[in-house]
Design an enzyme around this catalytic site. Structure first.
Site, short mmCIF file in Angstrom:
data_model
loop_
_atom_site.label_atom_id
_atom_site.label_comp_id
_atom_site.label_asym_id
_atom_site.label_seq_id
_atom_site.Cartn_x
_atom_site.Cartn_y
_atom_site.Cartn_z
N GLU A 1 -6.18 -1.74 14.40
CA GLU A 1 -6.86 -0.44 14.36
C GLU A 1 -7.98 -0.37 15.39
O GLU A 1 -8.17 0.65 16.06
CB GLU A 1 -7.48 -0.19 12.97
CG GLU A 1 -6.47 0.13 11.88
CD GLU A 1 -6.03 -1.10 11.09
OE1 GLU A 1 -6.05 -2.21 11.67
OE2 GLU A 1 -5.64 -0.95 9.92
N TYR B 1 -7.38 -12.98 8.22
CA TYR B 1 -7.44 -11.65 8.84
C TYR B 1 -8.31 -11.68 10.09
O TYR B 1 -9.53 -11.58 10.01
CB TYR B 1 -7.89 -10.60 7.80
CG TYR B 1 -6.67 -10.02 7.10
CD1 TYR B 1 -5.69 -10.89 6.60
CD2 TYR B 1 -6.44 -8.66 6.99
CE1 TYR B 1 -4.54 -10.41 6.02
CE2 TYR B 1 -5.28 -8.17 6.40
CZ TYR B 1 -4.34 -9.06 5.92
OH TYR B 1 -3.19 -8.58 5.35
N PHE B 2 -7.63 -11.78 11.22
CA PHE B 2 -8.37 -11.93 12.47
C PHE B 2 -8.87 -10.58 13.00
O PHE B 2 -9.38 -10.50 14.10
CB PHE B 2 -7.52 -12.66 13.52
CG PHE B 2 -7.13 -14.06 13.14
CD1 PHE B 2 -7.68 -14.68 12.03
CD2 PHE B 2 -6.21 -14.78 13.90
CE1 PHE B 2 -7.32 -15.98 11.67
CE2 PHE B 2 -5.85 -16.07 13.56
CZ PHE B 2 -6.40 -16.67 12.44
N ASP B 3 -8.67 -9.53 12.19
CA ASP B 3 -9.30 -8.25 12.57
C ASP B 3 -10.72 -8.18 12.01
O ASP B 3 -11.46 -7.25 12.31
CB ASP B 3 -8.47 -7.04 12.11
CG ASP B 3 -8.15 -7.03 10.62
OD1 ASP B 3 -8.20 -8.09 9.98
OD2 ASP B 3 -7.84 -5.93 10.09
N GLU C 1 0.80 -1.23 0.00
CA GLU C 1 0.00 0.00 0.00
C GLU C 1 0.84 1.28 0.00
O GLU C 1 0.75 2.09 0.91
CB GLU C 1 -0.93 -0.01 1.22
CG GLU C 1 -1.91 -1.16 1.19
CD GLU C 1 -2.87 -1.17 2.37
OE1 GLU C 1 -4.03 -1.53 2.16
OE2 GLU C 1 -2.46 -0.85 3.51
N TRP D 1 -1.43 -11.52 0.67
CA TRP D 1 -2.55 -11.08 1.51
C TRP D 1 -3.77 -10.67 0.71
O TRP D 1 -4.89 -10.86 1.13
CB TRP D 1 -2.11 -9.95 2.46
CG TRP D 1 -1.87 -8.61 1.85
CD1 TRP D 1 -0.77 -8.21 1.16
CD2 TRP D 1 -2.76 -7.47 1.88
NE1 TRP D 1 -0.90 -6.89 0.77
CE2 TRP D 1 -2.11 -6.41 1.20
CE3 TRP D 1 -4.02 -7.24 2.43
CZ2 TRP D 1 -2.69 -5.15 1.04
CZ3 TRP D 1 -4.59 -5.97 2.28
CH2 TRP D 1 -3.93 -4.96 1.59
C1 TNX Z 1 -4.24 -3.87 5.03
S1 TNX Z 1 -2.39 -6.28 5.04
C2 TNX Z 1 -3.00 -3.55 5.54
C3 TNX Z 1 -2.89 -3.04 6.91
C4 TNX Z 1 -4.24 -2.85 7.56
C5 TNX Z 1 -5.12 -4.03 7.22
C6 TNX Z 1 -6.46 -4.01 7.87
C7 TNX Z 1 -1.46 -5.14 4.70
C8 TNX Z 1 -0.22 -5.56 4.14
N1 TNX Z 1 -1.85 -3.86 4.88
O1 TNX Z 1 -2.14 -1.85 6.92
O2 TNX Z 1 -4.07 -2.74 8.93
O3 TNX Z 1 -5.31 -4.07 5.82
O4 TNX Z 1 -7.17 -5.19 7.65
#
Ligand code: TNX
Length: 753
Positions: free
Chosen positions: A473, A421-423, A330, A396
């Site tokens: 988060e 993704y356990f969030d 990202e 991911w």
């Molecule tokens: C994506 S997974 C992100 C994280 C966020 C997450 C929330 C990844 C490599 N980057 O920065 O916390 O989604 O689900």
């Protein structure tokens, strides 16, 4: 290990208990399920005379067992080899799997065999799970006579923890690692740096501790709530190098490797807040106070590379891990496009664009780390613009990254959002604590198949293993981390360790139910959704109810009243021929367990019609297939990803509903999920037609509520044989999360009146 096998074990054990009434033996209930487990007649008794025998240098295993027994019994244990009444740790080079082991217990001894300390350590973990949970005031521990042979399916078995968005004290980090060890996991991925805080002490750069480690305020509620509101409180902190040392040593004693993650080139706003010269604009920025993706990323200048090399020097000094995670995810290229420095690097190195520049950045850091004998791991974006030659990819965003990397002969670790993704929410209940979104119930984690079907056997070897990710988060406390991580970590441990043929969800669930006692003893705040009811509509339009644990009853009503111990016991599918409200609850001996299940049924004109969609839903969000859109059941009002919401990624959709006979259609009601934070967009325009000769009508949503865009279409056609719907969104616009990627489309029931 099948459920039937476990039930048989319990029966056998009950029989033995009958023969020896004073000894109550437990049915073995090990998580993750071992390769093979055979219960024999008799048992071994650990008593005051029992000795420990460490025939070889199985130091970590021996210490762990010794500490455990001393703690449980309050006495010192003799280390002595003895033919009888001893727990023997023995080297056996015929055990070819480095992490494999065997346990043989009989009335004389318990013998653990392994060819490495790691193997012996995992044997100890299994042995401890054969003991009762509560050992207080016990002078004798009875272990069933048993033969276990075991080895892991994957060599990488990981759990991740984000300590940037929220941080937790060292005691908690150890608790987390300890639970991982119990579940035979061997890699702790410690996500130290992100936009919202830098959490590892780097002595050369004091402003990382003074500035980057603190944010002035934090977003309240959910990112999708508008307008954004903040708590106005300074938040932060960092782990000192001494604390990091302590954690690494604690993990090492449990055969857990700690992988540090230092994010680059994106998710770097906290570092840039401390040292603005690391960014491309040179402007002052703040440590981020809300979640998401930010445009302030590292500038590819010599100054940045020197900074990162110096940071990594200290990191490597601390962490013995072969792998260093350098993020890579990202990273919006907006600032690089207008930066002279970035454009100069592109020109000088003959790069095509900013994606190749990201690849140049990662490759340069890889070279540096390789020169120090380390290997990099990066998120799957590191594939874009060319993969660094020796990199391991963490996949991911689905599994495509893994497929591409494995085919290019790179190692991969599977952590797709859909299963790892356990969030994400783990239940559809409205009273779940606030989470980022999504829906990842325990069963979905459990059924994760880490080998993408596109890979042949040779390519599949590149899949090193799996990892559960805990992005924090929305996890302000360590109790909340526990709630989100457990029991899903148990499921992931079985995905990582147990052979596919030994996996069985029913058996797992019953072991989890028993495991609750163990988690209680460890003071872990797990989520408990075991006594929930699941419902599915079968092909005869009847509704089937089920619950996962054995030996319970379901009672239900269809008149809207709450079921009690005198309500009808569910025995056969419930026919659905009119509007109805079904309420059901699990009972154990007339005691209600878990929560009330409620399902509304809408017997509208479209129920049972023939439906076709030009595209298959994404394999992670298949709902109950196309028919689920006309089955009379709406999706969850709070989350997508259940059995009624269908998710499509980047597809142009055409949905056609054909009726058996023509009839008048007054109105159509439907809704789309809208959560830009998760790349999910309701259509800009929804096109609809019910007449082959008339043009499409374009429909706008009539209302927007929470995460839903609701559409109501006043058709008033006297007679129609079909309805055609064309919802499209397209590409996510600039300035939004996931910009440039295709949007997701989520739809549930199409209600035809
Ligand atoms: C994506 S997974 C992100 C994280 C966020 C997450 C929330 C990844 C490599 N980057 O920065 O916390 O989604 O689900």
């Amino acid at each position: 290990m099948s459920a039937r096998f476990l039930i048989l074990c319990s029966l056998i054990l009950t029989l033995f208990s009958c023969a020896e009434p004073q000894v109550k033996l437990l049915s073995p209930s090990i998580i993750p399920a071992p390769q093979s487990l055979q219960v024999n007649a008799g048992h071994f008794t650990i008593n005051e005379e029992t000795t420990l025998s460490n025939n070889d240098d199985f130091t970590a295993s021996y210490n762990f067992l010794n500490n455990f027994l001393e703690h449980a019994s309050g006495r010192t244990w003799k280390t002595k080899y003895s033919e009888t009444n001893s727990i023997i740790l023995e080297y056996d080079d015929s055990i070819s799997s480095k992490e494999g082991y065997s346990i043989e217990s009989n009335e004389h001894n318990i013998t653990i065999k392994a060819s490495t300390d790691a193997g012996a350590f995992y044997a100890v973990q299994s042995l401890l799970q054969l003991m009762p949970v509560d050992l207080n005031n016990t002078t004798e521990i009875h272990i069933p006579a048993i033969t276990i042979k075991d080895e892991p399916r994957f060599k990488y078995r990981g759990m991740h923890l984000d300590v940037s968005r929220h941080m937790y004290d060292v005691e908690f980090i150890k608790k987390y690692i300890n639970a991982m060890a119990m579940l035979k996991m061997n890699n702790f991925h410690w996500h130290f740096t992100d936009d919202q805080g830098w959490r590892i002490e780097i002595k050369k750069y004091p402003r990382l501790q003074e500035v980057a480690a603190y944010r002035d305020s934090t977003l309240l509620g959910h990112y999708n709530d508008t307008p954004h509101q903040y708590d106005g409180k300074k938040y932060g902190g960092f782990y000192t190098q001494e604390e990091v040392h302590e954690v690494i040593a604690f993990a090492k004693a449990r055969h857990i490797n700690v992988i540090p993650e230092i994010e680059m080139p994106g998710h770097a706003q906290a570092a840039i807040a401390a040292y603005p010269e690391l960014g491309c604009t040179g402007e002052n920025v703040q440590v981020a106070m809300k979640w998401g993706v930010f445009e302030d990323i590292y500038c590819p200048s010599e100054e940045t590379f020197t900074f990162l090399e110096n940071v990594l020097d200290e990191v490597m000094e601390l962490f013995p891990s072969k792998y260093i995670h350098i993020g890579g995810d990202e990273a919006p290229k907006t600032q690089w496009k207008t930066s002279d420095v970035a454009q100069q690097v592109i020109k000088e190195n003959g790069l095509k664009d900013e994606h190749e520049l990201q690849s140049y950045f990662i490759q340069r850091m890889e070279k540096y780390l390789n020169s120090k004998g380390r290997q990099i791991i990066g998120w799957d974006e590191i594939l874009e613009g060319g993969l660094a030659p020796n990199a391991t990819v963490m996949s991911w965003r689905g599994t495509n990254g893994a497929v591409e990397a494995a085919k290019a002969r790179h190692d991969v670790i599977m952590t797709p959002t859909s299963h790892a993704y356990f969030d994400y929410y783990q239940s559809e209940n409205d009273d779940e604590p606030l989470a980022i979104g999504g829906f990842l119930p325990l069963e979905k984690v459990y059924n994760f198949n880490p080998i993408p079907q596109e890979l042949n056997d040779e390519e599949a070897i590149r899949v090193l293993g799996v990892q559960g990710n805990v992005w924090t988060e929305y996890m302000t406390t360590s109790e909340q981390v526990e709630y989100m991580a457990f029991p899903r970590m148990l499921a992931m441990s079985e995905v990582a360790w147990s052979a596919d043929e030994n996996k069985n969800y029913d058996s797992f669930i019953n072991r989890v139910e028993y495991f609750h006692k163990r988690l209680d003893e460890m003071d872990i705040n797990y989520a408990n959704h075991l006594y929930e009811i699941e419902g599915t509509l079968n092909e005869n339009q009847a509704y089937e109810l089920s619950t996962k644990t054995i030996g319970k009853e379901i009672r239900f009503t269809t008149d809207g009243s709450e079921p009690d111990s005198s309500s009808t016991v569910y025995e056969a599918p419930i026919p659905f021929t009119a509007d109805m409200t079904l309420k059901a609850q699990v009972f154990d001996d007339d005691e209600p367990l878990g929560r009330l299940f409620t399902q509304e049924f809408l017997y509208h004109k479209g129920v049972g019609a023939t439906i076709s969609i030009n595209k298959e839903p994404h394999k992670s969000y298949p709902g109950s297939g196309a028919n689920g859109l006309v089955n009379g059941i709406k999706g969850s009002d709070s989350r997508y990803g259940d059995s009624e919401w269908l998710g499509f990624w980047g597809e142009d959709l055409k949905i056609r509903v054909d009726f058996e006979q023509e009839f008048g259609v007054n109105e159509i009601e439907l809704r789309f999920y809208h959560a830009p934070g998760q790349w999910i967009y309701a259509p800009n325009d929804l096109k609809i037609s019910s007449d082959p000769h008339a043009p499409f009508s374009k429909i706008k949503p009539v209302s927007k509520s929470g995460n839903f865009y609701n559409y109501k279409i006043d058709l008033k056609v006297a007679s129609s044989a079909f309805i055609l719907l064309v919802p499209n969104y397209g590409t996510i616009p600039d300035g939004h999360q996931g910009a440039g990627n295709k949007a997701w489309t989520f739809i549930d029931e199409i209600i035809i009146k």
